[in-house]
Scaffold this active site. Structure first.
Site, PDB file in Angstrom:
ATOM      1  N   GLY A 147       0.838  -1.199   0.000  1.00 38.71           N
ATOM      2  CA  GLY A 147       0.000   0.000   0.000  1.00 38.71           C
ATOM      3  C   GLY A 147       0.863   1.235   0.000  1.00 38.71           C
ATOM      4  O   GLY A 147       1.968   1.237  -0.540  1.00 38.71           O
ATOM      5  N   CYS A 148       0.390   2.284   0.617  1.00 40.46           N
ATOM      6  CA  CYS A 148       1.132   3.541   0.670  1.00 40.46           C
ATOM      7  C   CYS A 148       2.508   3.322   1.305  1.00 40.46           C
ATOM      8  O   CYS A 148       2.607   2.852   2.428  1.00 40.46           O
ATOM      9  CB  CYS A 148       0.350   4.575   1.474  1.00 40.46           C
ATOM     10  SG  CYS A 148       1.289   6.084   1.781  1.00 40.46           S
TER      11      CYS A 148
END
Length: 217
Positions: free
Chosen positions: A37-38
């Site tokens: 993810g981020c």
């Protein structure tokens, strides 16, 4: 900084029982690379719960696993969904202070590994909420805001192994985590385990750990 992180599955716990006895740097360095993810959220958690005190020497964010045609991918290109790159965190660690098995189990604690190609802000930890908001601020400031939604490829969950030994450990930990935490719920881990291709360090303005930002930490 929080910590130490105590593992919960057999292979990682066995590693911890050895490395937790070592309190001085060994001078050795190995690399672990994770995508989930981020990349700011991932980096923040490794920095917060490990850091130099518990064996993580330093972290960096970047892009990995994309098309060879991009020799120096940019954040804008990665967000377009056309490059195949994943946002990732590179963790340099002292293997005498923290084992790769421990880092892999911790990686699974930082996100939901049963979701395909996304880590929506209704799924992750507080760090992912923070990272998303901060990334909007930084991107506006530097005029790198993408014109559309984040690509699903960019947010896929992958362990990029640096060696056959890391691959074997990652598979073993994945099996143990799945059996302990997800089999009882009828879920499966979909995280990929791949040999690490070329790493591309993200732009300098991305190299700002959330842990270093007073407003966001």
């Amino acid at each position: 900084m929080s910590g130490p992180v105590i593992p919960t599955v057999p292979t990682a716990l066995a590693s911890y029982e050895i490395t937790s006895k070592n309190t001085e740097p060994s001078g050795k360095t190995e690399v672990a690379t994770f995508a989930n993810g981020c990349f700011w959220g991932t980096q923040h958690l490794f920095d917060r719960y490990y850091g130099p005190k518990y064996g993580v020497i330093k972290t960096a964010v970047g892009y990995i696993g994309g098309s060879d045609k991009y020799k120096d991918p940019t954040y804008r290109q990665v967000c377009s969904g056309t490059t195949g790159f994943a946002e990732a965190c590179k963790v340099e660690f002292d293997p005498e202070r923290v084992g790769y098995a421990e880092l892999v189990e911790f990686f699974y604690r930082t996100h939901d590994p049963t979701t395909v190609d996304r880590q929506g802000n209704d799924r992750g930890t507080r760090a992912f909420y923070i990272a998303f908001s901060f990334s909007l601020y930084i991107d506006r400031k530097y005029r790198y805001m993408s014109s559309g939604p984040l690509s699903v490829t960019e947010y896929r969950s992958v362990i990029f192994a640096q060696s056959p030994e890391q691959t074997e450990i990652a598979r073993k930990i994945t099996k143990e985590v799945e059996e302990k935490y997800f089999d009882p719920k009828g879920q499966r881990i979909i995280t990929g385990i791949e040999s690490a291709p070329t790493w591309h360090t993200a732009e300098e303005y991305h190299q700002v750990s959330l842990s270093d930002n007073e407003f966001l930490s």
